[in-house]
Structures are given as structure tokens and as C-alpha cells.
Scaffold this active site. Structure first.
Site, PDB file in Angstrom:
ATOM      1  N   LYS A 170       0.830  -1.196   0.000  1.00 23.35           N
ATOM      2  CA  LYS A 170       0.000   0.000   0.000  1.00 23.35           C
ATOM      3  C   LYS A 170       0.870   1.254   0.000  1.00 23.35           C
ATOM      4  O   LYS A 170       1.827   1.374   0.783  1.00 23.35           O
ATOM      5  CB  LYS A 170      -0.904   0.015   1.228  1.00 23.35           C
ATOM      6  CG  LYS A 170      -1.972  -1.088   1.232  1.00 23.35           C
ATOM      7  CD  LYS A 170      -3.034  -0.857   0.178  1.00 23.35           C
ATOM      8  CE  LYS A 170      -4.180  -1.853   0.292  1.00 23.35           C
ATOM      9  NZ  LYS A 170      -5.233  -1.594  -0.705  1.00 23.35           N
ATOM     10  N   ASP A 178      -0.399  -0.664  -4.613  1.00 26.02           N
ATOM     11  CA  ASP A 178      -1.769  -0.167  -4.638  1.00 26.02           C
ATOM     12  C   ASP A 178      -1.788   1.227  -4.044  1.00 26.02           C
ATOM     13  O   ASP A 178      -1.602   1.408  -2.836  1.00 26.02           O
ATOM     14  CB  ASP A 178      -2.695  -1.094  -3.843  1.00 26.02           C
ATOM     15  CG  ASP A 178      -4.161  -0.673  -3.953  1.00 26.02           C
ATOM     16  OD1 ASP A 178      -4.455   0.307  -4.669  1.00 26.02           O
ATOM     17  OD2 ASP A 178      -5.012  -1.327  -3.335  1.00 26.02           O
ATOM     18  N   GLU A 199      -1.751  -0.461  -8.966  1.00 27.56           N
ATOM     19  CA  GLU A 199      -3.209  -0.453  -8.906  1.00 27.56           C
ATOM     20  C   GLU A 199      -3.728   0.940  -8.566  1.00 27.56           C
ATOM     21  O   GLU A 199      -3.251   1.581  -7.625  1.00 27.56           O
ATOM     22  CB  GLU A 199      -3.655  -1.470  -7.847  1.00 27.56           C
ATOM     23  CG  GLU A 199      -5.127  -1.735  -7.788  1.00 27.56           C
ATOM     24  CD  GLU A 199      -5.456  -2.833  -6.784  1.00 27.56           C
ATOM     25  OE1 GLU A 199      -6.627  -2.912  -6.384  1.00 27.56           O
ATOM     26  OE2 GLU A 199      -4.551  -3.610  -6.404  1.00 27.56           O
ATOM     27  N   ASP A 244      -9.037  -0.219 -10.363  1.00 25.93           N
ATOM     28  CA  ASP A 244      -9.795  -0.830  -9.261  1.00 25.93           C
ATOM     29  C   ASP A 244     -11.031   0.008  -8.979  1.00 25.93           C
ATOM     30  O   ASP A 244     -12.112  -0.261  -9.482  1.00 25.93           O
ATOM     31  CB  ASP A 244      -8.912  -0.977  -8.028  1.00 25.93           C
ATOM     32  CG  ASP A 244      -9.659  -1.581  -6.834  1.00 25.93           C
ATOM     33  OD1 ASP A 244     -10.809  -2.027  -7.007  1.00 25.93           O
ATOM     34  OD2 ASP A 244      -9.103  -1.600  -5.722  1.00 25.93           O
ATOM     35  N   LYS A 288     -14.135  -6.630  -7.713  1.00 23.64           N
ATOM     36  CA  LYS A 288     -14.520  -6.941  -6.334  1.00 23.64           C
ATOM     37  C   LYS A 288     -16.040  -7.085  -6.286  1.00 23.64           C
ATOM     38  O   LYS A 288     -16.763  -6.246  -6.825  1.00 23.64           O
ATOM     39  CB  LYS A 288     -14.067  -5.835  -5.376  1.00 23.64           C
ATOM     40  CG  LYS A 288     -12.554  -5.727  -5.243  1.00 23.64           C
ATOM     41  CD  LYS A 288     -12.147  -4.550  -4.376  1.00 23.64           C
ATOM     42  CE  LYS A 288     -10.627  -4.462  -4.253  1.00 23.64           C
ATOM     43  NZ  LYS A 288     -10.202  -3.221  -3.565  1.00 23.64           N
TER      44      LYS A 288
END
Length: 369
Positions: free
Chosen positions: A162, A191, A219, A244, A268
Site C-alpha cells: 500500500k 496499490d 493499482e 480498481d 470486487k
């Protein structure tokens, strides 16, 4: 096979370590569990965690949507008219994708059980081999390097790191520290959770490329609504870019694919509103020759089991981000997927293979809910 009852439960399980991204910090996994019971005794399970900063869903909105809007519409409806049920749900409420996902996965659980097949096989049954990454929360470079080394030593060959919480050069220092610590022991994917601007993202990614940090993909570097910025980053860097938060629906996916705004798509269930729409996104991406990852929010094994079965059914899903249950202090359910380090076993039971809920994690509804 008609829907006889729809029940909701509030569950809460602490995380053993805080989960930190550019958007939020989570210490307790709260979720709304949905149970659908059919007139033939078949039951299906789903869940919806509140993820205000991504889907906009809260505990209160999820419970209201399921209990007060979807339930009256769906009682006594036959699951054999599945497309009609999906149409009713989508016409009844705009957005609220997590609430829709919880009901959707419970319906699919019932349908697969009726067919006496694991859900992955019911959906197509492409693979039985799934290996999850593990997420390195955003912290200081040294702390992130320590965490990355631990996860790599624990057998995770892919780390999702992250970034995007603060100044972008600090993100580069974070990745340098991690790569120096773990060497080539694990694949690193980043991400940014919408944390960068397009031009600074290009500068940073090029610098990471020049430094030889060997990043597999990045991402969602820019804001979810900034499709043009995402396209700019994709066109001006060599590292693959994954959309995403920009992709909730097949309509979003079509726009991303037509613009060539991303190289990959992260699906997702909580964004898509469940498996029904997720299948459309995956199929559309497949037509364009684009591979997908299936990921999750901070969910329990109910949601992750549904997502894993969906992922295993699709030929162009080749990346998996299913580490959320490993972050929890305990399991909400008996049954569902099982883990052996990074390997996930879907099991051979019909549907999702969920046996029961561990009732010690069922929490009281907050006042006013």
C-alpha cells in the site's frame, strides 16, 4: 425453489494488526451477514462490510437495503427466475453495491447447493489453483520492510504494498526499503488507492523503473473518476496499470477498455454488486484480451469464499487478493475456503461450503440501527 426468509446479522471481529491504506485504517472488521432460506430447506450465505470511502455503504444502509427494500421484493420469488430477481434488485435501489452483493452471493450459494456443485464448478469451473498475495500496510519504510520480510518468510510469494498516503517520494523510499530487504524473494505489486495525481504518478513510476525496483503492477494510481488521468499514466509508463475503484460495473469496464485506460482490472464483488455483474465484467475484459484480479474489502471468509469461487471459474482471472481473513483474530464461520500459507483450497462441498456461523462474533445492533 422459492425464497422463504431473508435474515441479517451484525458481526464484528478484531484484526490482529491494523490495516492501513491511503483511504482508511481498520482495526475491527464489521460486516452484515445475510442468510437466505428457501422453501425446500436450502440456505445461502452472503455478507457486506461497510466500506464508506469506496462503495459508500454503511452498516445502517446495508441493513436497511436488505431488510426493508430487497426482502419484501424477493420473498416467495423463485430462484429459478434468477434474471428477474436481479432485475428487481437493481431497479429497486441505485448504488448500494455491497448490500446487493450480500444478497447476490447468498442466492448463488443456494443455486449451487441445489445443483449439488461447489460454486466454482456451478459457475464454470476453470481452475482449482488459487494463491493469494498478502498486503503490506502503509507505514514507515523500515516498518514496511520488516513486515514484507515477515510475510515473504511466511511463504507469500506476492506482496501487495500500500502506498499513496503522503508525499510520493516517500512511497519510493518505502519500495526501495522493501526491495532491498527481501531481494527477489517475492513479487511486489503496488496499490496507491487513488493517492497520486497523474503526472506525478508517471514521474514516480518511471523513477521506480529506472531504479530497477521490478514492480509487477500498480493499482489505481489516480482518483476513481479520473479516467483520462488513468489513461495518461497507462500510456506513459511501462509498468502495467490496474483499474480498481474506477470499475464498479460492466459499463465502467467497457469505458476503461475502450479508452485503453488500464492494462488490468480488479474485480470486487462489493463494488460490482455481486457475482452476476462480476461475471459480466470478467467476460467483457476477456473479449478485449485483458486479464483481471479478483480482490476484496476487509471481509470475513463468507465474502472471500464467494469471491474465490467466482475467481476460480473465470479463465482471464489470474491474480488473487484474498488475504483479508488472514488478518482477522478469528474466523466468523466454520467451512468455506481454507488456507495453507498462500494456497487456497476451495473445498468440495456444494455451494460455498459454509457449515455455520460462530455466534460469539454476532454483535448487538448499534443504537439507532
Amino acid at each position: 425453489m422459492k425464497i422463504q426468509n431473508i435474515e441479517t446479522f451484525h458481526a464484528a471481529i478484531p484484526l490482529h494488526t491494523p490495516f492501513k491504506t491511503a483511504l482508511r485504517t481498520v482495526t475491527v472488521a464489521e460486516t452484515i451477514v445475510v442468510k437466505i432460506t428457501c422453501d425446500n430447506g436450502v440456505t445461502g450465505w452472503g455478507e457486506a462490510p461497510p466500506t464508506h470511502v469506496i462503495t459508500g455503504d454503511s452498516l445502517a444502509s446495508i441493513r436497511y437495503a436488505v431488510s426493508e427494500i430487497f426482502k419484501p421484493l424477493l420473498l416467495e420469488k423463485s430462484l429459478f427466475n434468477h434474471e428477474q430477481i436481479v432485475e428487481k434488485i437493481n431497479k429497486s435501489l441505485v448504488g448500494n453495491t455491497s448490500a446487493k452483493a450480500a444478497v447476490d452471493m447468498a442466492i448463488y450459494d443456494c443455486m449451487a447447493k441445489h445443483a449439488n456443485l461447489p460454486l466454482a464448478q456451478y459457475l464454470g469451473g476453470y481452475t482449482e489453483q488459487i494463491e493469494t498475495d498478502y498486503t503490506v500496510s502503509v507505514n514507515s519504510p523500515e516498518e514496511m520492510a520488516d513486515d514484507a520480510q515477515k510475510y515473504a518468510n511466511d511463504g507469500f510469494s506476492v506482496l501487495k504494498v500500500k502506498v499513496g498516503k503522503d508525499e510520493i517520494n516517500q512511497d519510493i523510499r518505502r519500495i526501495e526499503a522493501i526491495r532491498k530487504r527481501i531481494g527477489s524473494k517475492a513479487t511486489i505489486r503496488l496499490d496507491a488507492n487513488q493517492g497520486w495525481q497523474a503526472k506525478e504518478a508517471v514521474r514516480a513510476i518511471r523513477k521506480m523503473e529506472d531504479l530497477g525496483l521490478d514492480i509487477e503492477l500498480i493499482e489505481q494510481p489516480v482518483k476513481a473518476y479520473d479516467f483520462e488521468g488513468l489513461q495518461y499514466v497507462t500510456a506513459n509508463t511501462e509498468t502495467p496499470i490496474m483499474a480498481d475503484e474506477s470499475v464498479f460495473s460492466s459499463r465502467d469496464a467497457r469505458r476503461i477498455l475502450e479508452m485503453r485506460a488500464a492494462d488490468l482490472i480488479n474485480i470486487k464483488l462489493m463494488k460490482a454488486g455481486g457475482i452476476h455483474e462480476a461475471l459480466k465484467i470478467a467476460k467483457l475484459a476477456h473479449i478485449y484480451g485483458v486479464n483481471c484480479m479478483v480482490g476484496s474489502m476487509i471481509e470475513t471468509k463468507i465474502g472471500i469464499t464467494a469471491a474465490a469461487h467466482f475467481a476460480a471459474s473465470q479463465p482471464n482471472v489470474n491474480r488473487y487478493d484474498f488475504d483479508a481473513p488472514l488478518m482477522l483474530a478469528d474466523d466468523l464461520i466454520d467451512g468455506g475456503v481454507t488456507y495453507k500459507q498462500n494456497a487456497i483450497d476451495l473445498g468440495a462441498e456444494p455451494g460455498l461450503g459454509i457449515e455455520r456461523i460462530n455466534e460469539q462474533f454476532i454483535a448487538e445492533w448499534p443504537v439507532g440501527y
